[in-house]
Design an enzyme around this catalytic site. Structure first.
Site, PDB file in Angstrom:
ATOM      1  N   HIS A 227       0.847  -1.199   0.000  1.00 15.25           N
ATOM      2  CA  HIS A 227       0.000   0.000   0.000  1.00 15.25           C
ATOM      3  C   HIS A 227       0.879   1.245   0.000  1.00 15.25           C
ATOM      4  CE1 HIS A 227      -3.363  -2.628   1.839  1.00 15.25           C
ATOM      5  NE2 HIS A 227      -3.521  -2.506   0.530  1.00 15.25           N
ATOM      6  N   GLU A 230       1.673   3.789   3.050  1.00 13.19           N
ATOM      7  CA  GLU A 230       2.212   3.256   4.301  1.00 13.19           C
ATOM      8  C   GLU A 230       3.737   3.308   4.268  1.00 13.19           C
ATOM      9  OE1 GLU A 230       0.057  -0.478   4.481  1.00 13.19           O
ATOM     10  OE2 GLU A 230      -1.828   0.613   4.266  1.00 13.19           O
ATOM     11  N   ARG A 261      -3.363   4.787  -1.984  1.00  8.50           N
ATOM     12  CA  ARG A 261      -3.192   3.455  -1.394  1.00  8.50           C
ATOM     13  C   ARG A 261      -3.003   2.362  -2.454  1.00  8.50           C
ATOM     14  NH1 ARG A 261      -5.412  -0.200   2.884  1.00  8.50           N
ATOM     15  NH2 ARG A 261      -6.471  -1.921   1.866  1.00  8.50           N
ATOM     16  N   HIS A 330       2.892  -3.570   6.586  1.00  9.05           N
ATOM     17  CA  HIS A 330       1.899  -2.502   6.383  1.00  9.05           C
ATOM     18  C   HIS A 330       1.964  -1.538   7.566  1.00  9.05           C
ATOM     19  CE1 HIS A 330      -0.581  -4.368   3.108  1.00  9.05           C
ATOM     20  NE2 HIS A 330       0.115  -5.411   3.506  1.00  9.05           N
ATOM     21  N   GLU A 406       1.302  -4.973  10.846  1.00 13.78           N
ATOM     22  CA  GLU A 406       0.907  -3.565  10.810  1.00 13.78           C
ATOM     23  C   GLU A 406       1.854  -2.852  11.767  1.00 13.78           C
ATOM     24  OE1 GLU A 406      -1.350  -2.175   8.940  1.00 13.78           O
ATOM     25  OE2 GLU A 406      -2.757  -3.767   8.420  1.00 13.78           O
TER      26      GLU A 406
HETATM   27  O1  0X9 Z   1      -6.454  -4.130   4.734  1.00 15.76           O
HETATM   28  C1  0X9 Z   1      -5.290  -4.477   4.540  1.00 15.76           C
HETATM   29  O2  0X9 Z   1      -4.873  -4.820   3.429  1.00 15.76           O
HETATM   30  C2  0X9 Z   1      -4.295  -4.470   5.702  1.00 15.76           C
HETATM   31  N1  0X9 Z   1      -4.517  -3.350   6.546  1.00 15.76           N
HETATM   32  S1  0X9 Z   1      -4.073  -1.861   5.981  1.00 15.76           S
HETATM   33  O3  0X9 Z   1      -4.536  -0.863   6.921  1.00 15.76           O
HETATM   34  N2  0X9 Z   1      -2.523  -1.778   5.955  1.00 15.76           N
HETATM   35  O4  0X9 Z   1      -4.587  -1.690   4.678  1.00 15.76           O
HETATM   36  C3  0X9 Z   1      -4.464  -5.740   6.499  1.00 15.76           C
HETATM   37  C4  0X9 Z   1      -4.135  -6.897   5.689  1.00 15.76           C
HETATM   38  C5  0X9 Z   1      -4.108  -8.181   6.366  1.00 15.76           C
HETATM   39  N3  0X9 Z   1      -3.407  -9.074   5.541  1.00 15.76           N
HETATM   40  C6  0X9 Z   1      -3.983  -9.832   4.572  1.00 15.76           C
HETATM   41  N4  0X9 Z   1      -5.268  -9.942   4.443  1.00 15.76           N
HETATM   42  N5  0X9 Z   1      -3.167 -10.454   3.761  1.00 15.76           N
HETATM   43 ZN    ZN Z   2      -1.597  -1.766   4.096  1.00 16.34          ZN
END
Ligand code: 0X9
Ligand code: ZN
Length: 450
Positions: A227, A230, A261, A330, A406
């Site tokens: 993303h 980040e 993003r 992330h 995260e």
């Molecule tokens: O939503 C996401 O992709 C991630 N959180 S973020 O705030 N960085 O966007 C969490 C992702 C968890 N990981 C996977 N589902 N692979």
């Molecule tokens: Zn992310």
């Protein structure tokens, strides 16, 4: 004393990867792919004047779900999902702030979390501009860096350590930028250098496993920048590479939209660009926690692996036959997550090992600066998210130790984490990664201690 065997991969557009190995070779590689285009003029830069991040805490589950649906239908940018604490963060412009407050359910408690996003962005840019633009070694991690600067960093690492480092591109992003990877590898026949003498403290392993079994060859893949906004994800992995090799850096720049993003691929809607790379991986794609709406920040894409960057990264992981660990970095929320994100009832067959490693890694992380990370499966600890990378690396590519982290913080600055937290974040996260490496070495090869 034998050196360990690791490989780290870092990628600049979205991806960072690293690999851990056995025998006497040490490998690292990193890759990255997700950087918004640089602005052609200052009027091109997206501004966030008078925008706030509001927090709303809602204990009533129905009220919370309605609020989330309403936020999604308005196309507002949800910064944090109300996972563990029943509190969400959402970015709102001045007009929408009033609508938001007027329509919150009575059960909601709310407050302003970040009062002026643009002034935080300006502050960060001012610090960068005033900072050591051409900082080379010592100050590199005092700043965030542009795509070009990070490539320069990687090329310098590769020029300085030609025996150790291999820099490569796994292909191009939708907009034609290279997705760089770097492998850091100590050759078997090579005498340990001073550098590797230092690294051996982290990655040392006995020449034979204690149980007499043939040791497995293992690689660790680290992936950052999936993303774009980040930034701490990319900065932290760059810090890892530097710590393992040397230090180098360059000057600063700005991006066109600091809150971007997704990737940069056009969609079926002319005004909504980009697929969420972390909803586009091909394991249980489109099974919930992702959106079919091209304007959504969690847009899953028209098909699994329709995003060029996701496909390239998956092919890369699949090509690393000895990949034993994959970590996708992330921000933000301070979580150490394991499979699965797609199906909340599916439990990984390696649950016990994954849990034990996660708890140890977060403990090691906390010991450095006192930062608390929660650990658990994606679906339980954050939210359902199908089409994410770690589900695919675990279930399809068979990378047993697949995680997503995260990083800092819990929302005080969110995606706009100040530069003076880059090094502390790098230090604590590296401690977690080193714990993980050691754990895997012991668990998979029967090597106890150093
Ligand atoms: O939503 C996401 O992709 C991630 N959180 S973020 O705030 N960085 O966007 C969490 C992702 C968890 N990981 C996977 N589902 N692979
Ligand atoms: Zn992310």
């Amino acid at each position: 004393m034998k050196l360990i065997p690791w490989a780290a991969l870092l990628s600049l557009t979205t991806v960072h990867a690293a690999s851990l190995h056995q025998q006497q070779s040490a490998d690292y590689s990193v890759m990255q792919s997700q950087v918004p285009p640089l602005p052609t003029s200052s009027s091109d830069i997206v501004r966030y004047d008078d925008e706030k991040v509001m927090e709303a805490c809602i204990n009533n589950t129905v009220d919370m779900q309605n609020t989330l649906d309403w936020i999604e239908s308005n196309g507002w940018d949800l910064w944090k999902h109300p996972s563990a604490d029943n509190c969400l963060h959402v970015r709102l412009n001045q007009h929408d702030q009033d609508i938001f407050l007027q329509n919150l359910p009575a059960s909601a408690e709310h407050r302003v979390f970040i009062s002026n996003i643009q002034s935080l962005i300006d502050q960060q840019q001012k610090i960068s501009a005033a900072g050591v633009g051409n900082d080379t070694t010592a100050n590199y991690h005092a700043h965030y860096h542009t795509y070009d600067e990070i490539i320069t960093f990687l090329k310098n690492i590769s020029d300085t350590y030609p025996d150790l480092v291999q820099l490569f591109s796994i292909g191009k992003t939708y907009e034609g930028r290279d997705i760089w990877g770097i492998t850091i590898k100590s050759k078997k026949a090579r005498e340990p250098t001073k550098l590797w003498m230092k690294i051996k403290d982290y990655f040392i392993t006995p020449s034979n496993s204690t149980n007499g079994k043939k040791k497995k060859e293992m690689e660790l893949i680290m992936h950052g920048g999936q993303h774009a906004r980040e930034w701490i994800s990319v900065a932290t992995i760059t810090y890892f590479i530097d710590t393992l090799c040397s230090k180098y850096g360059q000057d600063k720049h700005i991006t066109k939209d600091r809150m971007w993003r997704k990737n940069r691929q056009p969609t079926s809607f002319p005004f909504c660009t980009g697929i969420d790379l972390n909803r586009n991986w091909g394991y249980e794609w489109n099974r919930g926690g992702s959106s079919p709406n091209p304007c959504s920040e969690a847009y899953m894409g028209p098909a699994a692996f329709a995003a060029v960057e996701t496909k390239l990264m998956a092919d890369f992981v699949a090509s690393r036959q000895h990949a034993m660990m994959y970590i996708d970095f992330h921000s933000y929320s301070q979580l150490w997550m394991s499979p699965f994100g797609s199906d909340c009832n599916e439990r990984p067959k390696d649950e016990e090992d994954l849990t034990e490693l996660s708890l140890g890694a977060t403990r090691a992380l906390k010991a450095v600066h006192g930062t608390s990370f929660a650990a658990g499966p994606v679906c339980k600890i954050i939210y359902q998210a199908s089409g994410g990378s770690l589900d695919w690396t675990y279930a399809v590519a068979n990378v047993k130790y697949s995680f997503a982290a995260e990083l800092r913080d819990v929302g005080q600055y969110g995606f706009l984490l100040p530069e003076n937290q880059i090094v502390p974040s790098g230090e604590e996260t590296l401690a977690a990664v080193l714990f993980a490496a050691q754990f895997i070495n012991e668990r998979e090869n029967g090597n106890k201690g150093h």
